[in-house]
Structures are given as C-alpha cells and as structure tokens.
Design an enzyme around this catalytic site. Structure first.
Site, PDB file in Angstrom:
ATOM      1  N   ARG B 648       0.837  -1.199   0.000  1.00 14.68           N
ATOM      2  CA  ARG B 648       0.000   0.000   0.000  1.00 14.68           C
ATOM      3  C   ARG B 648       0.873   1.250   0.000  1.00 14.68           C
ATOM      4  NH1 ARG B 648      -4.262   1.905   4.729  1.00 14.68           N
ATOM      5  NH2 ARG B 648      -4.677   3.924   3.814  1.00 14.68           N
ATOM      6  N   GLU B 725      14.137   3.383   0.737  1.00 13.82           N
ATOM      7  CA  GLU B 725      15.485   2.933   0.378  1.00 13.82           C
ATOM      8  C   GLU B 725      15.453   1.931  -0.767  1.00 13.82           C
ATOM      9  OE1 GLU B 725      18.010   2.561   4.217  1.00 13.82           O
ATOM     10  OE2 GLU B 725      15.940   2.344   4.825  1.00 13.82           O
TER      11      GLU B 725
END
Lengths: 334, 758
Positions: B648, B725
């Site tokens: 999500r 990241e």
C-alpha cells in the site's frame, strides 16, 4: 578565519593608496570574492587588509568594448555578463563558451574576469592547511600531491615542487587568442601579453604571477583575427556542469578550402598555467583537418607530458579532447 | 490534479496530498535544530586530528586562549567525566575520547568555546597539536589490515544464508560466471550539517539535534553524562537530510552537553562540511567475489557470494547484504560469507539501503554477465529465475511483483528496441547502451506508540516521536489519522521528533511509515471503538442497537450503511466528554511484548525482511539508457525508467519523490560519488561538496517513475512496505550494464569514470 581590515576603495587611486599604505602587511584586493573568501575561511589565505574594488565597476574596469580592432574586457566585468554578451558569443565564441562552461550561474554572476584569471588552484593539499607539505602555501615544505591522490593534477608544466592544475577556463581562451592585459600599479600603468602573466611553478610555486606588489588588472584586450569566429571551447569533465575540466581545449581556426591557414590552440585541465600548444599549431598549419593531422597535433601537444599515477589517463584524454575539438572546429558552420 | 510529481492513485494507493512541511521549508518557516533560538548561546568549534593513528604529544592552547572572547577549551584532559560508549548500542562508534590516543583521521581533539562563532573559529585554527604518528592502514590493499569472519563478530549476522551444496552445483553447471566487484567509500553529505545545541535548566538537559532516533539519542547522551534518561529531552522537529548519518549518537553530542554544563550557558555547534566526513559515519567500501552457475536454459543452479567490508580498528560494523541478495532469485544452492576488514578509519554506519546497495550492485552486475553468456535478454533471464519462494529455507514471499515491474518499465522504456550486441547502438558521436537491474529492499517493521486526540469539531492531534527526515511523515501520519477518523487532512495536527512524545523506532530500514502508521491506525481505531460503542448503546440515539461492524466514520459523522448517522459533536455530548484521547502501543508479530518498553529505553528491535515466516520485500525494475562519447568517453544518463511495487502506498506524491530521488542517487553512485582516500595517511581528500561529486541538474534528464499496484496483508496492519530505500538499489548495476552494452567494457569497480573507458 582571522581578523582583517576591510576597506572599500571608491576609486582606482584610492585603491592604490590603500594597498600602498598596507604594503607591509598582507593586503588583498577583493572583487567577486569567489576565491578569496573561500580561501580565507579555509585559513589558506590570511590577508590582514582587504580592499574592496567593486566600486570601480562603474569605470573602464567594468566595461565591455568591441570594435573591428578587437575586444576589450574590463577586469571587473562579471563572468556571466561576458558569457551572455551576444557579440562575444558570435565573434569570439571560445571566450563566451569558456566562461559559460565554468562554475555555476551563481558564481558567474559574482566572479570578475580579473579575479577569474587569478583564481588559485583546486589542489586539495593546497586548500587543506592540515597537510603540512605544500610548496605553494608554505614554500620549502614539499608537495603532498606528488605521491598523493592526484587524479585532478597537471601533466604539463609541472615541476618536482608542484603539480597543481591551473583551474580556470577563460585563461586558456585568452592565451589562445594572443590577448594582452592592461595593468595599473603604484608605479603606473603597463601592458603585457596575457601569456606572460602566469609563471610556471618551477622551484617557486608560491609565486604564481608576474604581477608587481599592489598591481591591479584593468582589462584584457583580444585582437581581432581571422580565426576568432571559428572558435570553440570543449570541456571534458566528470559531470555535465559545475565541475572543473579533466581536459579541455580552446581552438580558434582559420581555414580555407579545407586547409588550415592558421590555428590557435590552448589546453586546460592538464597544465599548471594557461597552456598554449604552439607545437600542435605548427603541425597543423597548411594541412587539412583530418584524423591523421589531428592525431599528429595531439601527439605534438603532449610531448613531455608526465603523469603521477592517478592522473596518468590525462595524457590520453587530453589528446582525444584536442582531436575532438579540432574536428568540431573544422566542421563548424559559420 | 494529477501531474508527474503527483500521480493519480491506482488500486491500494493514497491521495497525493501536498507535503505539510513543503511550504514551511521553502519559506524558511520550518525550524531545524540549529535554528532554534536559545538565550545567550556560546559557540563551539571543533578541532580535529590531522593524523589517523598515533598519539597527541602536545596540545598548545596558549594562542587559542588568547583570542578575545574565548571561554573554554575542552580536551582529553578535562573531559574525563564523560562515560565511554560502545559501538552498537545506539552509538556510532567506540572512538569517543578527545585523545590522547588517535584512532582515525579527523577525530575530535578539542572543542573551543567562545562568545562568537568567529572568535571560536579563529581560536580553533590557532590550536596547535603535535603528534607521535604511526603508519595507518587506510583501505583494501594497505598493509596492516586485519580481517574477521562477520559471523563470528556480529551477533546479528551469526547465520548467513546457505542452501544446498553450492560448490558442487556451480562446479557442475553448464555456464558459470566468476567475478570480482567493488564499491567505494561514500559519505551522506546531507545539506544540513551536523549540529548540536545543548541547554541546561537546573539538572535537566535539552538537546536540539537533527536525529533519526530521538529516544536512542536521549538514552545515549544520558548514559555518557551519567544522568537519568528522564532528565534529557531531545527535540528534532525537522531534519535537513540524514540518509542514515543521524541515526546513531556520535561523540559530539555529549561533548556539547558537557560544555554547556561547564559554562552554565547554552552551547551551539554547527560542525563544518569537512568535519562531517570524520565526526559521523559513512558507507564503507566493499569488495565482492561472486560465482553463479546456470543451466543452458537459463535456470540458475548455484550462487556463491563472499563480501569484504572496511570498518574501523575498534568496531565490527558490517551490513552483510548477502542476507537479502540470497533471497532474490531461485538460485538453487547458495553459499555466502562476509568478512569485516579493520583499518585505521572512523567507524562506518548506515547509509541509505546499507546492505543492498553494494551487494546488489555486485549481484546484478553478475546477473547481466550471465545473461550475456547465455545469450539471453537480461529481463527474460530474470523471468526464468523469478520465484514466489526464497531459496533459503523455502520460505514463501508475502507478495512479489518483480516481473510486473519489469514488464511495465520495459514497455515505457521501449526495451524492445535494444539490439543485444554491445557497441551496436549509436546516436551521432555517442555510443548508446541500454541496461537493467533489479531494485529490492527488505520490508522492516518495529514497535511504536502513539497518542491521538479527537475533538468534537473534528480537530485531531497525532503525537508520535517519528522523524521527519524528508520522508513526508508529517503528511502520511496525518493521512492515516484523517482516513480512520473521517476528517479532512487539514484538521489533523501531527507532532513528531521529540522525546516528549510516545516513542517510535529509528527512521532507518525504511520502517517509519509501516511502524508509525500501524501505531496511529491502532490508536485511531481505539477512538473509533469508543465512539461507535457510545452510538450503538445510547437508547435515544439514531444508531441505537446497531452492530458496530456496519458503522463508518466519515465527514465528521458516525454512520450506518443505510445512511443513518449522527454528528461527532452529538456522540461527544452523549459521552459527556470534550475530548477523546487514546494512547496505544503497537508491537509487530514476531517481537517480544516488551518491545515498546525497550523503545522507551532507547533500544530497538525490528523484524521483517528475511526474518519472519514469510519473506517480505519491496521490489522494482530499473532500465537506463547511457551515452558514452566515442572519443572522450564522457558518460551521461539521458533517461531512466523505474517501476516499483511496495504494497500500500500512503501518498503517491511522496512515494514518487522518494523513487525519483532514489534513482538519481543511484546514478550518482554509478558515475559520481566516491570519497577519495590518501592511502599514505588514511585521510579523506575530497571532503567538500565541490570535490565530492554528486549529479547536478544538468546530469539528470528524464526520470520516469511507475507505481505498480500491489496488495500485501501479511506485512503489517497498514499493509505498507517501506520504500524510502528501494529506488537507489540496483541503479548502479543498471548503469554499469548499460555502459557495457554501449562500449563492450565491464566495469566492476564503482564509480564508473572516464579513465576506466579510455
């Protein structure tokens, strides 16, 4: 940063007087400040007296004049103003391009042309005072770059005492175009060829120019010549903008029916001072610009070049840069 | 309004709400820690060592003390009361002392305090240190390094991935690859410098410092000062870039706290850019040896990966990215090993995507070489080895959309125009190359606590000591609360970055959105439960007797599915309350129940990635076009396309920005960034932003981000996979693979520079 006296000189005479009065202390002129202030913060330069000459911008020091005899650039003209000047772009493209490809827009807006040709090297060992060995900063202390990290360092014009690269671009365009430089000092005015402004490091790398104490650059004069329009500045670097040259070439070419009548070549990023490649010019005169002739010129330009490890590649890169720039100049539509 | 920067949400994606802090930041309203005004501060300037190994013989302070305005100078001689701190307990390094022993270049040896910044600077420049220097070991290839097996020195990496008999599998494979790879030292260089302001009020200390973990810093500083953590407050409401460098306590903080105590006056430090290279952490350089074995049809049968990572002499910092790389494809047999190589350097530390950036560069380079050797398209080669089961312990993936990412990216990029032959594509004087690589990041989650308050008029306040490091946490936490409490985003006030608030994990490992949103979600649901209970149990109310399951909270109303409802204010009236405030603690599956108690004490445990019953990863595919000049070999990246799937997405705008920034950083890793070391002295050479190269705008042309929908109910209650990241992983390999495609030259050592292609 150390304490210093700051003074604004309202006129050329006042500047001369201030610097003469301060001559026993360490005095520096301040124009754009893009080198001086940096190096003062880094504790590399420690002037005790700073004389701001920006007020002279309203005089001949700040003017651009262009006529059929040539181009005259005041020393306080900002890099951006010369780079953006449409007549310079058209008639002396190598000058406009060398300025446009240097630094960032913000720096070009601040930095003066006079200051630009006097900018100090970017050698890290010079700029970091925690390294004891730097003959430029501390004469006789040695050179940390010789056996250190020297990827950005020079391969031409070096000595056993210093291999620091001359960081500028504009200076190479000036030396290629046989510019001269008007000076004023406490003892009067004089004019010298731009090629005589910088000194090879030799065994006194701390003495970078032939300027006399208190002398100030007034302007640069570039003579009109048949090669100025077919000229360019090629800069090869690790990123697209805001970066010093690994290798660069200033080319001005007078070409007729495919043959070189005359050519002016200077090389950047690879030398300790603005570098005119006279041998390469000689090779090319009377020849066509083709793969063989540019290769021969490039070889001639780098005879005697010497790497120090990390920068060994600059010899080959410098040759290729020169070859590419010559071919580009020959192909220019003008 | 959809735009490139604010993509229209697709399935399982939140609205591209503008960042709460965007306007505050561009107008200068956002107060970073160094901006916080304190009364009558003294200014601190650091003096750092110019040798990497040895001892201070003499520290001459006379000239420094004579500078007008100098108040005090801290050195090893007057800082003995600071307690030691060991690496690995929230502290960046064991090298904490100001001497006399020197263990690294740029170790802090004095803190000069003065009435003005200028006086402190001048005095610091006048401190004269004389050293007895020893020859240091700088990096790989230097004399005097010592190497250790990471499994033996790092508890975290005791069990590195292994499956089957990789030696036999690779030995008997049809096609093999055997390659060595390397990545350089990199420094985070956040624009906001390392700053600390300390202020004492009686025996209470306030620390204003940009931090990715305020509770960790609070407890670390208290420990070094020998005081109770409750006496310390850390405030860090905005962080001007961190990328891992502000996640652990560095030595400066306790020094500034001590200085403020000695002077009985607030003390402010903003360390210089070059000092930032040595007083904090960095990405260690690494080396890799990879062997791959495959069948003719492209099926991998074995993967062996040995890594070497530089650390300081004292500390075993190690990222061991094989833990993640070994999960990535159906490798068959796997064998891994990691070595910590100790040098005379400052201790490295987390830097954006610490384990995967170096290890995935090596693996994804080797994958390209294998595809080439097999004569396969590199995307098809990855498809053949795609899997929903990790080769390690055969754990299932919670979700995985790698090939969907490749397909979407390939279509947008025009991958089918690629001529497989290296050096075959050209644009005028420029050689053209296309390359691809996989991006992957483990989905982490940690414990977190949150306090949420709802007012009858719909005003909401969310309090949680999460960290706004540019990740958009103010905004996404606001979105989560707004959605659960049925109010507009503008009604929600979010407070983060302060130890006065309930604790959240370090903003590291890309766990913030998952952990903090899960805590806020849980707390908001407690408020909903209270409201719904009040609505259905009130005899005179319109929702009396209804089942709470059918109720919703939207637009300031509790409502049933048939539209019957009542206003928030009425429910509050019935409850006889002016405010509802809930506090709750979220502990993810797989962690101990006291994980939040530990968090209060500054100790963090996280789970996820390869560690649970299912393996959890966000993934993506990056395709790049590079141009290499045929004569002078400049390398440019005119185009990059990345498609990513990460469960999500809370906010498509912040996600787009993270991905775009990540890919740009990946280009930087590939072509620009490296901290150069003078190996004679083990000192950093290019320690400034002019010489430490990162891309400028002119280097970044066309960056396209594609958001691939993905639903994952297993990762955490919020269904969120950390993605901050993700996008800078694999980019360097994609660029290197494209450079090979353009030139026929494989570059195994980053960064890829002109001299490697001449």
């Amino acid at each position: 940063m150390r304490p210093f006296i700051y003074e604004r000189a309202p006129s050329r005479n006042a500047a001369m007087q201030a610097v003469t009065a301060a001559v026993d202390t360490k005095a520096s002129y301040l124009a754009g400040g893009t080198t001086l202030l940096d190096l003062m913060k880094l504790d590399v330069m420690r002037p005790q007296h700073v004389i701001d000459i920006n007020a002279l911008e309203r005089t001949v020091h700040g003017r651009i004049e262009l006529d059929r005899n040539g181009l005259r650039l005041g020393a306080l003209v900002r890099m951006a103003d010369a780079a953006d000047h449409p007549d310079i772009q058209q008639q002396y493209p190598v000058i406009a391009q060398s300025l446009q490809l240097a630094a960032s827009q913000q720096l070009r807006n601040m930095a003066s042309l006079g200051g630009n040709v006097l900018q100090r090297t970017r050698c890290t060992y010079f700029r970091d005072v925690s390294y004891a060995a730097c003959n430029k900063r501390n004469p006789g202390s040695g050179c940390a770059a010789l056996d250190g990290f020297n990827r950005m360092h020079a391969v031409l014009g070096t000595s056993d005492h210093c291999i620091a690269t001359y960081a500028g671009d504009f200076g190479h365009a000036l030396i290629a175009l046989d510019a001269s430089i008007d000076l004023v000092g406490p003892d009067g005015t004089r004019t010298i060829p731009f090629a005589e402004l910088h000194r090879l490091p030799s065994d006194t790398p701390d003495q970078e120019t032939t300027l006399r104490p208190g002398e100030l650059i007034v302007s640069f004069t570039v003579p009109a010549a048949p090669w100025t329009r077919r000229s360019l500045y090629l800069k090869v670097r690790d990123r697209q903008s805001y970066e010093f040259a690994l290798a660069s070439a200033a080319i001005a070419l007078d070409q007729q029916d495919g043959t070189v009548r005359d050519v002016r070549i200077a090389l950047g990023g690879i030398s300790t001072v603005p570098w005119r490649a006279v041998e390469a010019e000689t090779v090319l005169r009377g020849k066509a610009i083709d793969e063989d002739s540019v290769a021969a010129a490039a070889d001639a330009a780098f005879v005697g070049a010497k790497g120090h490890g990390h920068n060994d590649f600059k010899v080959e890169l410098g040759k290729r840069t020169l070859s590419r720039a010559l071919q580009q100049a020959a192909a220019l539509e003008i | 309004m959809a735009s490139a920067a604010a993509p229209s949400p697709k399935a399982n994606m939140g609205a591209p709400a503008p960042r709460y802090d965007a306007r505050l930041k561009v107008t200068g309203e956002a107060r970073y820690p160094a901006d916080v005004a304190v009364a009558n501060p003294a200014f601190a300037v650091l003096v750092t060592s110019s040798i990497a190994k040895g001892r201070i013989e003499r520290l001459d302070l006379d000239q420094a003390r004579a500078v007008p305005g100098v108040l005090d100078i801290l050195t090893y001689e007057n800082t003995g009361e600071l307690k030691p701190a060991k690496f690995g307990q929230g502290s960046s390094t064991s090298i904490q002392d100001l001497g006399p022993d020197i263990f690294q270049d740029g170790q802090i040896i004095a803190v000069v305090l003065a009435d003005t910044f200028e006086a402190a600077t001048e005095a610091a420049q006048s401190v004269k240190a004389t050293y007895a220097a020893q020859a240091p070991s700088a990096t790989f290839g230097s004399q005097g390094l010592n190497s250790e097996d990471a499994a033996k020195v790092s508890q975290q990496h005791e069990h590195l991935p292994e499956a089957g008999d990789a030696e036999t599998a690779i030995g008997g494979a049809d096609v093999t690859i055997d390659g060595h790879y390397g990545t350089p030292t990199q420094h985070h260089n956040p624009i906001e410098l390392f700053a600390t302001t300390c202020e004492w009020t009686a025996d209470r200390l306030t620390v204003y410092e940009p931090s990715q973990f305020v509770y960790g810093l609070r407890n670390g500083v208290a420990q070094r000062l020998g005081i109770a953590p409750e006496k310390v407050r850390v405030a860090s409401h905005y962080v001007g870039g961190a990328f891992g460098s502000k996640g652990t306590m560095t030595p400066r903080t306790a020094m500034i706290a001590l200085a403020a105590k000695r002077l009985n006056r607030p003390v402010k430090l903003v360390a210089t850019r070059d000092q930032g290279f040595t007083i904090a952490t960095y990405r260690a350089e690494t080396r890799h040896h990879i062997r791959l074995g495959a069948r003719r049809d492209g099926k991998l049968v074995g993967y062996a990966h040995e890594g070497w990572e530089i650390s300081s002499r004292s500390d075993p910092y190690v990222v061991a990215g094989v833990e993640d790389s070994a999960q990535l494809y159906a490798f068959g047999a796997v064998k891994t090993k990691v070595n910590v190589v100790h040098a005379d350097r400052n201790t490295p530390g987390y830097m954006r995507s610490p384990p995967v950036v170096p290890y995935i560069f090596a693996l994804e380079s080797a994958m390209d070489e294998m595809a080439e050797k097999l004569g396969m398209d590199p995307i098809e080669f990855r498809r053949v080895n795609d899997t929903m089961t990790s080769p390690i312990e055969n754990k299932p993936y919670s979700s995985r959309s790698l090939m969907a990412c490749y397909d979407r990216a390939a279509e947008a990029f025009g991958w089918k125009r690629r001529n497989r032959l290296p050096g075959s594509m050209r644009d005028g004087e420029w050689l053209v190359g296309y390359g691809c690589a996989t991006a992957v990041y483990p989905t982490h989650i940690g414990p977190a606590a949150a306090r949420v308050r709802l007012m009858p008029n719909g005003d909401v306040r969310v309090q949680i000591a999460a960290h706004e490091i540019g990740n958009g946490v103010y905004t996404v936490l606001g979105q989560m609360a707004a959605e659960r409490l049925g109010v507009g985003l503008s009604s929600v006030k979010v407070e983060v970055g302060d130890t006065r608030l309930p604790p959240a994990p370090v903003a590291g490992g890309s766990n913030t959105t998952a952990s903090s949103c899960s805590a806020v979600l849980k707390t908001c649901d407690a408020i909903r439960a209270k409201l719904f209970h009040a609505s259905v149990t009130a005899n005179d109310g319109p929702l009396a007797g209804r089942n709470v399951e059918e109720l919703t909270l939207t637009d300031g109303k509790v409502a049933a599915s048939d539209g019957t409802g009542e206003n928030l204010a009425d429910v509050f009236k019935r409850l006889g309350m002016s405010t509802i405030e809930e506090y709750s603690e979220f502990v993810p599956d797989g962690l101990e129940p006291d994980a939040v108690a530990d968090l209060y004490a500054g100790k963090l445990t996280m789970t996820g990635g390869p560690h649970g019953k299912k393996v959890m990863y966000a993934m993506g595919a990056e395709l790049v076009e590079v141009h290499v000049h045929s004569q002078t070999c400049e390398i440019r990246v005119p185009r990059i396309v990345g498609a990513f799937a990460a469960g999500r997405l809370m906010n498509t705008r912040t996600v787009h920005s993270q991905y775009m920034g990540g890919m740009i950083w990946g280009i930087s890793s590939a072509l620009h960034e490296a901290t150069e070391i003078d190996t004679r002295y083990a000192r950093y050479v290019n320690d400034n932003l002019a010489d430490y190269m990162v891309p400028v705008n002119a280097d970044v042309k066309d960056v396209q981000v594609i958001l691939v929908p993905e639903v994952d109910h297993d990762v955490n209650p919020a269904g969120v996979k950390g993605l901050g990241e993700l996008a800078n992983v694999g980019t360097a390999a994609a660029v290197a693979n494209a450079v090979y495609h353009a030139t026929g030259k494989r570059i195994h050592q980053l960064p890829i520079r002109i001299e490697k292609l001449l």
